[in-house]
Design an enzyme around this catalytic site. Structure first.
Site, PDB file in Angstrom:
ATOM      1  N   ASN A   1      44.666  43.605  -7.725  1.00 17.56           N
ATOM      2  CA  ASN A   1      43.886  42.929  -8.722  1.00 17.56           C
ATOM      3  C   ASN A   1      45.530  42.864  -9.621  1.00 17.56           C
ATOM      4  O   ASN A   1      46.048  43.540 -10.199  1.00 17.56           O
ATOM      5  CB  ASN A   1      43.306  43.451 -10.041  1.00 17.56           C
TER       6      ASN A   1
ATOM      7  N   LYS B   1      45.884  40.706 -11.807  1.00 17.19           N
ATOM      8  CA  LYS B   1      45.549  39.501 -12.981  1.00 17.19           C
ATOM      9  C   LYS B   1      46.215  38.651 -13.334  1.00 17.19           C
ATOM     10  O   LYS B   1      47.110  37.735 -12.571  1.00 17.19           O
ATOM     11  CB  LYS B   1      45.734  40.887 -13.886  1.00 17.19           C
TER      12      LYS B   1
ATOM     13  N   HIS C   1      34.367  41.508 -13.372  1.00 16.13           N
ATOM     14  CA  HIS C   1      35.881  42.112 -13.794  1.00 16.13           C
ATOM     15  C   HIS C   1      35.043  42.340 -15.507  1.00 16.13           C
ATOM     16  O   HIS C   1      35.403  42.130 -16.326  1.00 16.13           O
ATOM     17  CB  HIS C   1      37.017  41.954 -13.672  1.00 16.13           C
TER      18      HIS C   1
ATOM     19  N   GLU D   1      37.456  42.856 -18.182  1.00 12.74           N
ATOM     20  CA  GLU D   1      37.999  41.622 -18.756  1.00 12.74           C
ATOM     21  C   GLU D   1      37.266  40.601 -19.102  1.00 12.74           C
ATOM     22  O   GLU D   1      37.652  39.754 -19.904  1.00 12.74           O
ATOM     23  CB  GLU D   1      39.282  42.165 -18.284  1.00 12.74           C
TER      24      GLU D   1
ATOM     25  N   GLU E   1      34.448  50.423 -12.473  1.00 18.87           N
ATOM     26  CA  GLU E   1      35.524  50.504 -13.006  1.00 18.87           C
ATOM     27  C   GLU E   1      35.374  50.866 -14.573  1.00 18.87           C
ATOM     28  O   GLU E   1      34.516  49.987 -15.508  1.00 18.87           O
ATOM     29  CB  GLU E   1      36.162  49.109 -13.550  1.00 18.87           C
TER      30      GLU E   1
ATOM     31  N   GLY F   1      43.775  50.345 -17.588  1.00 18.81           N
ATOM     32  CA  GLY F   1      45.154  50.257 -18.069  1.00 18.81           C
ATOM     33  C   GLY F   1      45.668  51.455 -19.134  1.00 18.81           C
ATOM     34  O   GLY F   1      46.568  50.783 -19.760  1.00 18.81           O
TER      35      GLY F   1
ATOM     36  N   SER G   1      43.102  52.961 -13.784  1.00 17.74           N
ATOM     37  CA  SER G   1      44.910  54.365 -13.204  1.00 17.74           C
ATOM     38  C   SER G   1      44.719  54.456 -11.981  1.00 17.74           C
ATOM     39  O   SER G   1      45.061  55.752 -12.493  1.00 17.74           O
ATOM     40  CB  SER G   1      44.875  54.652 -14.921  1.00 17.74           C
TER      41      SER G   1
END
Ligand code: PGA
Length: 251
Positions: A9, A11, A95, A97, A167, A173, A213
């Site tokens: 991904n 991003k 996702h 985010e 996730e 991250g 991560s």
């Protein structure tokens, strides 16, 4: 048998030149048959170009998001039909985010899931708890509700086009990874949920990826867990060698 899958991904990273450079590195470095199905998800402006550059390779291209409507007055949005018209048949939905920064609710995700299915698109459906949920031991409950509320209304035949991605938000991250045991525990739980609702065969065949991560030095031990069928990779997918090391981290 379910497939091993590793998806990068990207991003909101990489302009056109950087995207092309990363793709050429991936093509150059992919010297042997990968141990998993490989996807990359570039930004929208680079999707068409990426798809064209990766044609004929073993790397598939996915979109990071899409709108649920087919077309219309939705300034700034992109539809399933548009994605399909440039050859992109896979989309990442849910996702964290998008949930956290762009207010994507289960209700909205339900519509996106339906649109993807109607358009015969493959979905990488993301879910996962926040740190506060884990600290209060609500992670199972949260994961179950995310799946129940936005995905589990689909019919059995849709499962051939669904990939799940656990996730945990606290691991994305942050450099902090769920332990292989923590990942396995949730993946097994999710497979049981799928089994209860859709039957054993579908549950055994669905690939459940872990994301958060994942790096070249921890991928192998996470992927070695029975119910972990690969990963959704953010930061480490921006480097061709790191990403391909992860792709080949299966036993
Ligand atoms: P990360 O991102 O690998 O940088 O933690 C994972 C993701 O958001 O899919």
């Amino acid at each position: 048998m379910r497939k091993n899958i590793v998806a990068g991904n990207w991003k909101m990273n990489n302009d056109l030149a950087e995207t092309q450079e990363l793709i050429s590195h991936l093509k150059l470095q992919m010297v042997k048959e990968p141990m998993a199905e490989v996807y990359v998800a570039p930004s929208y402006v680079n999707l068409y170009n990426s798809f064209q550059s990766l044609k004929g390779t073993l790397i598939k291209v996915a979109a990071q998001n899409m709108h649920y409507a087919e077309n219309g007055a939705f300034t700034g949005e992109v539809s399933a039909k548009m994605l399909k018209s440039i050859g992109v048949n896979t989309v990442i939905l849910g996702h964290s985010e998008r949930r956290a920064l762009f207010n994507e609710t289960d209700e909205l995700l339900t519509k996106k899931v339906d649109a993807a299915i109607e358009n015969d698109m493959e979905i990488i459906f993301c879910f996962g708890e926040e740190l506060k949920d884990r600290k209060t031991e609500k992670h199972f409950e949260i994961v179950e509700s995310q799946l129940e509320n936005a995905l589990f209304h689909v019919d059995k035949t849709s499962w051939q086009n669904i990939i799940l991605a656990y996730e945990p938000v606290w691991a994305i991250g942050t450099g902090e990874t769920a332990s292989p045991e923590q990942a396995q525990e949730i993946h097994q739980f999710v497979r049981e949920l799928v089994s209860k609702k859709f039957g054993k065969e579908i549950a055994q065949n669905v690939s459940i990826l872990y994301g958060g991560s994942v790096k070249p030095n921890n991928a192998a031990e996470i992927f070695a867990k029975e119910d972990v069928d690969g990963g959704l990779i953010g930061g480490a997918s921006l480097n061709a060698i790191d990403f391909l090391t992860i792709v080949n981290s299966f036993e």
